[in-house]
Design a protein around this motif. Structure first.
Motif, PDB file in Angstrom:
ATOM      1  N   GLU A   1      -5.243  30.595   4.744  1.00 12.06           N
ATOM      2  CA  GLU A   1      -6.178  29.710   4.042  1.00 12.06           C
ATOM      3  C   GLU A   1      -6.423  28.429   4.826  1.00 12.06           C
ATOM      4  OE1 GLU A   1      -4.464  29.479   0.096  1.00 12.06           O
ATOM      5  OE2 GLU A   1      -5.630  31.250  -0.557  1.00 12.06           O
ATOM      6  N   ALA A   2      -5.416  27.938   5.546  1.00 12.36           N
ATOM      7  CA  ALA A   2      -5.595  26.756   6.394  1.00 12.36           C
ATOM      8  C   ALA A   2      -6.579  27.035   7.529  1.00 12.36           C
ATOM      9  CB  ALA A   2      -4.250  26.295   6.959  1.00 12.36           C
ATOM     10  N   ALA A   3      -6.699  28.313   7.903  1.00 14.33           N
ATOM     11  CA  ALA A   3      -7.644  28.714   8.955  1.00 14.33           C
ATOM     12  C   ALA A   3      -8.996  29.127   8.360  1.00 14.33           C
ATOM     13  CB  ALA A   3      -7.065  29.859   9.779  1.00 14.33           C
ATOM     14  N   ALA A   4      -9.213  28.811   7.080  1.00 13.37           N
ATOM     15  CA  ALA A   4     -10.480  29.033   6.370  1.00 13.37           C
ATOM     16  C   ALA A   4     -10.721  30.470   5.922  1.00 13.37           C
ATOM     17  CB  ALA A   4     -11.675  28.525   7.179  1.00 13.37           C
ATOM     18  N   ALA A   5      -9.674  31.293   5.874  1.00 16.88           N
ATOM     19  CA  ALA A   5      -9.810  32.634   5.303  1.00 16.88           C
ATOM     20  C   ALA A   5      -9.658  32.509   3.788  1.00 16.88           C
ATOM     21  CB  ALA A   5      -8.737  33.564   5.858  1.00 16.88           C
ATOM     22  N   LYS A   6     -10.314  33.396   3.061  1.00 17.89           N
ATOM     23  CA  LYS A   6     -10.122  33.470   1.613  1.00 17.89           C
ATOM     24  C   LYS A   6      -9.148  34.620   1.378  1.00 17.89           C
ATOM     25  CE  LYS A   6     -12.458  33.786  -2.820  1.00 17.89           C
ATOM     26  NZ  LYS A   6     -11.316  34.356  -3.462  1.00 17.89           N
ATOM     27  N   VAL A   7      -8.034  34.320   0.731  1.00 18.71           N
ATOM     28  CA  VAL A   7      -6.993  35.326   0.519  1.00 18.71           C
ATOM     29  C   VAL A   7      -6.885  35.644  -0.966  1.00 18.71           C
ATOM     30  CG1 VAL A   7      -4.571  35.931   0.860  1.00 18.71           C
ATOM     31  CG2 VAL A   7      -5.718  34.426   2.503  1.00 18.71           C
ATOM     32  N   THR A   8      -6.886  36.940  -1.280  1.00 17.68           N
ATOM     33  CA  THR A   8      -6.677  37.409  -2.650  1.00 17.68           C
ATOM     34  C   THR A   8      -5.525  38.400  -2.611  1.00 17.68           C
ATOM     35  OG1 THR A   8      -9.045  37.211  -3.094  1.00 17.68           O
ATOM     36  CG2 THR A   8      -7.754  38.540  -4.625  1.00 17.68           C
ATOM     37  N   ARG A   9      -4.587  38.216  -3.528  1.00 21.24           N
ATOM     38  CA  ARG A   9      -3.447  39.129  -3.588  1.00 21.24           C
ATOM     39  C   ARG A   9      -3.572  39.977  -4.848  1.00 21.24           C
ATOM     40  NH1 ARG A   9       2.960  37.467  -3.317  1.00 21.24           N
ATOM     41  NH2 ARG A   9       3.754  39.613  -3.262  1.00 21.24           N
ATOM     42  N   VAL A  10      -3.409  41.286  -4.674  1.00 18.71           N
ATOM     43  CA  VAL A  10      -3.498  42.216  -5.800  1.00 18.71           C
ATOM     44  C   VAL A  10      -2.281  43.135  -5.773  1.00 18.71           C
ATOM     45  CG1 VAL A  10      -6.040  42.149  -5.861  1.00 18.71           C
ATOM     46  CG2 VAL A  10      -4.877  43.896  -4.485  1.00 18.71           C
ATOM     47  N   LYS A  11      -2.052  43.797  -6.887  1.00 12.05           N
ATOM     48  CA  LYS A  11      -0.893  44.685  -6.978  1.00 12.05           C
ATOM     49  C   LYS A  11      -1.176  46.093  -6.459  1.00 12.05           C
ATOM     50  CE  LYS A  11       1.407  42.358 -10.842  1.00 12.05           C
ATOM     51  NZ  LYS A  11       2.180  41.543  -9.968  1.00 12.05           N
ATOM     52  N   THR A  12      -2.388  46.618  -6.716  1.00 16.59           N
ATOM     53  CA  THR A  12      -2.683  48.018  -6.394  1.00 16.59           C
ATOM     54  C   THR A  12      -3.948  48.153  -5.548  1.00 16.59           C
ATOM     55  OG1 THR A  12      -4.086  48.368  -8.323  1.00 16.59           O
ATOM     56  CG2 THR A  12      -1.703  48.708  -8.631  1.00 16.59           C
ATOM     57  N   LEU A  13      -4.102  49.333  -4.974  1.00 17.34           N
ATOM     58  CA  LEU A  13      -5.335  49.616  -4.230  1.00 17.34           C
ATOM     59  C   LEU A  13      -6.552  49.594  -5.144  1.00 17.34           C
ATOM     60  CD1 LEU A  13      -4.438  52.402  -1.634  1.00 17.34           C
ATOM     61  CD2 LEU A  13      -5.288  50.106  -1.180  1.00 17.34           C
TER      62      LEU A  13
ATOM     63  N   LEU B   1     -14.148  35.346   6.355  1.00 14.07           N
ATOM     64  CA  LEU B   1     -13.065  36.325   6.395  1.00 14.07           C
ATOM     65  C   LEU B   1     -12.392  36.364   5.033  1.00 14.07           C
ATOM     66  CD1 LEU B   1     -11.099  38.283   7.858  1.00 14.07           C
ATOM     67  CD2 LEU B   1      -9.747  36.263   8.498  1.00 14.07           C
ATOM     68  N   HIS B   2     -12.399  37.533   4.411  1.00 11.32           N
ATOM     69  CA  HIS B   2     -11.700  37.765   3.153  1.00 11.32           C
ATOM     70  C   HIS B   2     -10.508  38.664   3.463  1.00 11.32           C
ATOM     71  CE1 HIS B   2     -14.803  36.255   0.346  1.00 11.32           C
ATOM     72  NE2 HIS B   2     -15.617  36.635   1.294  1.00 11.32           N
ATOM     73  N   ILE B   3      -9.329  38.217   3.083  1.00  5.90           N
ATOM     74  CA  ILE B   3      -8.122  39.025   3.273  1.00  5.90           C
ATOM     75  C   ILE B   3      -7.646  39.446   1.881  1.00  5.90           C
ATOM     76  CG2 ILE B   3      -5.745  39.111   4.096  1.00  5.90           C
ATOM     77  CD1 ILE B   3      -6.508  36.800   6.046  1.00  5.90           C
ATOM     78  N   ILE B   4      -7.543  40.740   1.677  1.00  7.84           N
ATOM     79  CA  ILE B   4      -7.037  41.265   0.408  1.00  7.84           C
ATOM     80  C   ILE B   4      -5.642  41.819   0.683  1.00  7.84           C
ATOM     81  CG2 ILE B   4      -7.373  42.884  -1.480  1.00  7.84           C
ATOM     82  CD1 ILE B   4     -10.399  42.743  -0.821  1.00  7.84           C
ATOM     83  N   LEU B   5      -4.653  41.150   0.103  1.00 13.34           N
ATOM     84  CA  LEU B   5      -3.261  41.581   0.245  1.00 13.34           C
ATOM     85  C   LEU B   5      -2.930  42.530  -0.889  1.00 13.34           C
ATOM     86  CD1 LEU B   5      -1.528  38.170   1.054  1.00 13.34           C
ATOM     87  CD2 LEU B   5      -2.265  39.950   2.662  1.00 13.34           C
ATOM     88  N   VAL B   6      -2.366  43.680  -0.549  1.00 12.13           N
ATOM     89  CA  VAL B   6      -2.042  44.717  -1.528  1.00 12.13           C
ATOM     90  C   VAL B   6      -0.530  44.900  -1.579  1.00 12.13           C
ATOM     91  CG1 VAL B   6      -2.473  47.094  -2.230  1.00 12.13           C
ATOM     92  CG2 VAL B   6      -4.236  45.848  -0.952  1.00 12.13           C
ATOM     93  N   ASP B   7       0.035  44.673  -2.775  1.00  9.64           N
ATOM     94  CA  ASP B   7       1.488  44.806  -2.934  1.00  9.64           C
ATOM     95  C   ASP B   7       1.941  46.267  -2.984  1.00  9.64           C
ATOM     96  OD1 ASP B   7       1.917  42.077  -2.968  1.00  9.64           O
ATOM     97  OD2 ASP B   7       1.913  41.935  -5.150  1.00  9.64           O
ATOM     98  N   GLU B   8       1.051  47.155  -3.439  1.00  9.92           N
ATOM     99  CA  GLU B   8       1.395  48.567  -3.575  1.00  9.92           C
ATOM    100  C   GLU B   8       1.929  49.108  -2.267  1.00  9.92           C
ATOM    101  OE1 GLU B   8      -0.904  51.656  -6.150  1.00  9.92           O
ATOM    102  OE2 GLU B   8      -1.877  51.526  -4.195  1.00  9.92           O
ATOM    103  N   GLY B   9       3.019  49.867  -2.322  1.00  8.31           N
ATOM    104  CA  GLY B   9       3.685  50.391  -1.127  1.00  8.31           C
ATOM    105  C   GLY B   9       2.835  51.340  -0.313  1.00  8.31           C
TER     106      GLY B   9
END
Length: 180
Positions: free
Chosen positions: A14-26, A171-179
């Motif tokens: 986020e400091a590098a201007a990316a938008k980050v969203t964290r989700v649990k599943t695909l 840049l949108h980064i979607i972080l997925v917790d699902e294994g």
């Protein structure tokens, strides 16, 4: 997965201007991708076909959005959004990296004004050394590796910072917790 590493990654990205969203599943990740596409009001996207995106293709079609997975470079240059699963995240810098040996993977992460990347939180590592070890242990030996830290930026024209000249402006980064 270390919560500390995930939080550091989010902070640095986020400091590098990316938008980050964290989700649990695909499935949640797919809904987030659809939200970004609808917000941008586009009807065609570039999407790298992998096991991580396979469930996205039918949803895009259902929404009337054409998903292009390959084609001639001149045709791909018109796409507004590229969707690319990435192989590893580096917490120290908020960087994502992916094997961009495949031409379409490279196109969709570099040519489109908006780049949406999907990353499993289990693949966030502390630093470059750990990230490269993960790739090596995964059997990934790319001929071309792309490292992405925030939207494209340059200040080589009269030292004025300009976003999106040499690559995506968002840049949108979607972080997925699902294994995996």
């Amino acid at each position: 997965m270390s919560e500390k590493l995930v939080n550091e990654f989010i902070q640095k990205a986020e400091a590098a201007a990316a938008k980050v969203t964290r989700v649990k599943t695909l499935d949640e990740a797919y809904r987030e991708v659809l939200n970004i596409i609808h917000e941008a009001q586009v009807h065609e996207v570039g999407c790298v076909a992998t096991d991580m995106t396979q469930g996205l293709f039918p949803l895009l079609k259902e929404q009337g959005i054409k998903a292009i997975a390959e084609g001639a470079p001149r045709d791909l240059a018109r796409l507004e959004i590229g969707i690319v699963p990435v192989d590893v995240g580096i917490a120290e810098t908020g960087t994502v990296a992916h094997d961009a040996t495949d031409l379409y993977s490279r196109y969709f992460s570099m040519l489109c004004p908006v780049n949406i990347v999907m990353l499993r939180t289990s693949r966030i590592k502390e630093n470059m050394t750990e990230a490269l070890k993960l790739l090596e242990n995964s059997g990934i030996y790319p001929a071309y590796m792309a490292f992405i830290t925030g939207p494209s930026r340059t200040a080589d024209i009269e030292r004025v910072l300009t976003i999106g000249v040499h690559g995506p402006g968002r840049l949108h980064i979607i972080l997925v917790d699902e294994g995996e």
